[in-house]
Each structure stands twice: as C-alpha cells, then as structure tokens.
Design a protein around this motif. Sequence first.
Motif, PDB file in Angstrom:
ATOM      1  N   ALA A 176       0.834  -1.206   0.000  1.00 31.17           N
ATOM      2  CA  ALA A 176       0.000   0.000   0.000  1.00 31.17           C
ATOM      3  C   ALA A 176       0.873   1.262   0.000  1.00 31.17           C
ATOM      4  O   ALA A 176       0.547   2.253  -0.673  1.00 31.17           O
ATOM      5  CB  ALA A 176      -0.913  -0.010   1.223  1.00 31.17           C
ATOM      6  N   SER A 177       1.983   1.233   0.726  1.00 28.48           N
ATOM      7  CA  SER A 177       2.882   2.401   0.756  1.00 28.48           C
ATOM      8  C   SER A 177       3.483   2.652  -0.614  1.00 28.48           C
ATOM      9  O   SER A 177       3.485   3.795  -1.110  1.00 28.48           O
ATOM     10  CB  SER A 177       3.991   2.169   1.793  1.00 28.48           C
ATOM     11  OG  SER A 177       3.444   1.982   3.086  1.00 28.48           O
ATOM     12  N   GLY A 234       2.323   1.678  -3.499  1.00 25.01           N
ATOM     13  CA  GLY A 234       1.267   2.085  -4.424  1.00 25.01           C
ATOM     14  C   GLY A 234       0.876   3.537  -4.244  1.00 25.01           C
ATOM     15  O   GLY A 234       0.654   4.267  -5.227  1.00 25.01           O
ATOM     16  N   THR A 235       0.800   4.000  -2.977  1.00 25.63           N
ATOM     17  CA  THR A 235       0.431   5.395  -2.708  1.00 25.63           C
ATOM     18  C   THR A 235       1.473   6.352  -3.268  1.00 25.63           C
ATOM     19  O   THR A 235       1.140   7.376  -3.879  1.00 25.63           O
ATOM     20  CB  THR A 235       0.279   5.615  -1.199  1.00 25.63           C
ATOM     21  OG1 THR A 235      -0.714   4.719  -0.686  1.00 25.63           O
ATOM     22  CG2 THR A 235      -0.124   7.053  -0.900  1.00 25.63           C
ATOM     23  N   VAL A 236       2.759   6.019  -3.057  1.00 20.51           N
ATOM     24  CA  VAL A 236       3.832   6.886  -3.556  1.00 20.51           C
ATOM     25  C   VAL A 236       3.814   6.955  -5.081  1.00 20.51           C
ATOM     26  O   VAL A 236       3.950   8.038  -5.685  1.00 20.51           O
ATOM     27  CB  VAL A 236       5.197   6.374  -3.042  1.00 20.51           C
ATOM     28  CG1 VAL A 236       6.338   7.132  -3.731  1.00 20.51           C
ATOM     29  CG2 VAL A 236       5.290   6.529  -1.542  1.00 20.51           C
ATOM     30  N   MET A 255       1.227   6.426  -7.136  1.00 21.84           N
ATOM     31  CA  MET A 255       0.052   7.161  -7.611  1.00 21.84           C
ATOM     32  C   MET A 255       0.187   8.658  -7.349  1.00 21.84           C
ATOM     33  O   MET A 255      -0.229   9.485  -8.149  1.00 21.84           O
ATOM     34  CB  MET A 255      -1.215   6.611  -6.937  1.00 21.84           C
ATOM     35  CG  MET A 255      -1.623   5.234  -7.430  1.00 21.84           C
ATOM     36  SD  MET A 255      -3.222   4.694  -6.793  1.00 21.84           S
ATOM     37  CE  MET A 255      -2.834   4.470  -5.074  1.00 21.84           C
ATOM     38  N   TRP A 256       0.814   9.024  -6.218  1.00 23.03           N
ATOM     39  CA  TRP A 256       0.989  10.433  -5.892  1.00 23.03           C
ATOM     40  C   TRP A 256       1.919  11.119  -6.895  1.00 23.03           C
ATOM     41  O   TRP A 256       1.749  12.291  -7.225  1.00 23.03           O
ATOM     42  CB  TRP A 256       1.556  10.555  -4.486  1.00 23.03           C
ATOM     43  CG  TRP A 256       1.662  11.968  -3.998  1.00 23.03           C
ATOM     44  CD1 TRP A 256       2.764  12.773  -4.028  1.00 23.03           C
ATOM     45  CD2 TRP A 256       0.610  12.745  -3.439  1.00 23.03           C
ATOM     46  NE1 TRP A 256       2.479  14.001  -3.509  1.00 23.03           N
ATOM     47  CE2 TRP A 256       1.148  14.028  -3.139  1.00 23.03           C
ATOM     48  CE3 TRP A 256      -0.732  12.496  -3.151  1.00 23.03           C
ATOM     49  CZ2 TRP A 256       0.391  15.040  -2.571  1.00 23.03           C
ATOM     50  CZ3 TRP A 256      -1.473  13.512  -2.575  1.00 23.03           C
ATOM     51  CH2 TRP A 256      -0.925  14.767  -2.299  1.00 23.03           C
TER      52      TRP A 256
END
Length: 453
Positions: free
Chosen positions: A252-253, A255-257, A259-260
């Motif tokens: 999740a970490s 993926g978040t980075v 996408m950001w």
Amino acid sequence: MRNFSSDFRRLVRSLMIVTAITLGTSGMVSGQGTPADSTQAAGAAAPAAGGAAVNGDPVAGEALYKANCTSCHAMNKRVLGPALAGVNQKYNDEAYLIKWIKNAPAMVASGDERAVKIYEEYNKAAMTPFPQFSDDDVRNILAYIQVEGDKKPEAAATGGAAAGAESADTGVSNFMIIGLVAVILIAFLVILVLNRVISTLERLLLNKGEAILAEEDEVEEEAKDKFAGLKRMAKNKKLVFFVVLGFVILLASFGTVEMWNTGVHTGYQPVQPIKFSHQLHAGTNQIDCQYCHSGAWKSKNATIPSLNVCMNCHKYVQATEKYDGEISPEIKKIYTALDYNPETQAYGDNPRPIEWVRIHNLPDLAYFNHSQHVKVAGIDCQKCHGPIETMEEVYQYSPLTMKWCINCHKETEVKHEGNAYYDKVIAAHDQIKKGEKVTAAVLGGLECGKCHY
C-alpha cells in the motif's frame, strides 16, 4: 580418475611439442622480417624536400592570427571572408597586403581596383581594420598563413605514406617473441601445478571417500531439519498474520507513492534537436529571457522564439574560433533549417521548422497565464523554472502540481502599490464596502478571456 590423469599427461606432452614448434617458427619469421623492417625504417627516415622561404616569425604570427582572424577566415575554406591559404603567392605584394590588413575600408573608399573587387565579391562586407598592428605584426601573420597553408597538404601526404608503411610491416617484433615465450612458459608451469593437484585429489578420494559420503549425509539431514523449522513457523497463525499484514502495508505504501507521483515530471530533460545552452546565453552573455521569449510579458504562452531571432546574432557570430575556422555544428543546424548559405548570405526556398521537444507541459484542465504572473505580479522566471541561467540543457525544475501552485499562492505577497491592475480590484472592494453597486463589468467581465478561453 586414473584414466583422466593419464589423458591429462598425454595432453601435457602434446603441448610441449607444439611449444617447441611455435618457438622455431617464430624465430624463422623474425629473421625474415628484419630486412623489410630495416628498409622501411630507412625509407621513413628520409627527410621531406621542399619548403618556401618565409618572411617574418610564424610562431608570433600564429597567436595574432588566432586572436584576430579566425572569426571571419579559415585557411582552406571561405567563411565570412576568403580562404587565406596561398594569399602571399596570389598577390605577391607584401606592401599591398600590409596596407590592406591595416585599413581595408580606407582602400575601398580610395577606389583601389583590387580592394573594390574584393568588397563587391563578398557582399560589401567591410573587413575590420587593424591599425594597432605594426608592419612586423602583419609580416608575422602572413608568414604563419604561408607555413600553415603549405603544411596541410604535406601532412596529408605524410600521413598516407606512414599508413602505407605501417600496412607494409608484416614482420614479428622482438617484443612479440618474448611475450609469446613468456606466455608459453607460464602455461607450462600452470600445467605442471594442475597435474600435481590432480594427483593429490586422487589420493584424497581414495583414502577419504567414505568420510566425504558421511559428511554429505549429515548435510542432507541438516537441510531436512531446516525445512522442518519452516514448516513449524508456517503453523504459527499469529506469525503468519503479522507477516501478511506487513506485506500489505508495504504494498500500500509503494502504491500510494507511485500514484501520488503520477504525472509529476520533475527533472524531465529531453534531448533537443539543437544543443542550445541557456548557461551561455542567459548566464555568460546575460541576454534577458524576454528577448527570445517575448510572449511571457504579453500573452498566456511564453512562446518559442523564431529562428529569425537567432539570426539577429548568428548571422555574424559563428564560433569559428572554437572549431578551427569551421562554423559551429549547432549553428549550422540553424542555417540548414532556414536554407541559409553563410558564404553568399542568401536564403533558399526550402526552409524547415526546428522540432523542439516541450518540457513544461500543464494538463488541459489547468489555466496558466504567463503575463498575469510576469507582468502583473512581477514574478521572476527563476521562481518557476529554477536557475535557468546555469543550465547547459534545460530540465523541469519545479513539480508543477496543484499543491505546489496553491502553496505559492498562499506564501507570495501581492505587491499592489502602483500596479494598475490591482488598483482596479481595490477600487471595486472599496465600492462594495460603501454599499455601492458593483457590476460584472467593473470586475473585468468585459475581458475577452473571461468567455473565449
């Protein structure tokens, strides 16, 4: 194993025979190559004949020539001025050449026939006068031109002769023979050592074969025990839960980075068709950004400058002093795109655009107006584009994200004093405070850009 050992010894004997044959053959080839080598060396030592007498000091003339002449002249090629190789033989009048170099415009103005002819032939481009030169300085330059003009053909011929002589050399040097012998001796020593190692291994395998097999059984048992430990860990439900939870958090970490940062191109630096240096133009030469990007002051887009803007300088600035009298390859690309002939200074009928690669590219949903920031707000180009005057090749300095723009709007103080745009906004606010009627037209509702975007 003993069969392998006997085969290896037979291989050693074969290598020794091949070594002896190789050494004998090398000696024969070396003996045959000696006369050819000595003949070639004698031929290479023959001095070159010829050479014309030179008046003046060519060494001193070289410094003067490179400092004052290379921007307009080359030895064997026409640039802004004529090629200079053979100029002494062409005119054969030292006094005339001295007078011409010191003050060519005066000779043209006096009506000198040869001076006027050269002036007409080169599109009436007047040669820069050099009154600071003494007669000896001009003689030194002419001496350097004579020596340099005569030297290039001889250098080419000498290079060809040297290449031919090198290709004709087929002998074997002493260094090659010594190196070959050394390699063979080292290989022979390595073979002896390997033979000794093989014998030792044979004895160890015969005497300790059972011990090695026992150790292998112990290793297999240990491996079985390790797998058994993993199986026990897999049965621990709490441990499995925390491992899976950590793995999910890690994914999740990441993926978040990712996408950001999607669509953020900080550091983007594409290869451009012309290696234009902002460090040279905006930094060293201190050319204002808006000389080329004039649209930044008056329109939404900063605009890409046309090649005619480039030609304001590069019709004369050709950087020939850095390329041995030749025009810079990057400036040649401008001439090619414009179908421009630098020798005749004439434009052709087949111009082509330069296909620049865009670097700073906002999405269509974002409206950005350069004039609103540059002219109205008075923001420097470096605020968004970074230290552009230090960039050899331009790259995207800022992230250009919505968060970055909002933070800038929160931190930047509006300087409204003496600004006609903000005077109107403040006047409208004063009307609102007084309770007066404020129409859309007062707030800029009649501007074209409000509707026609």
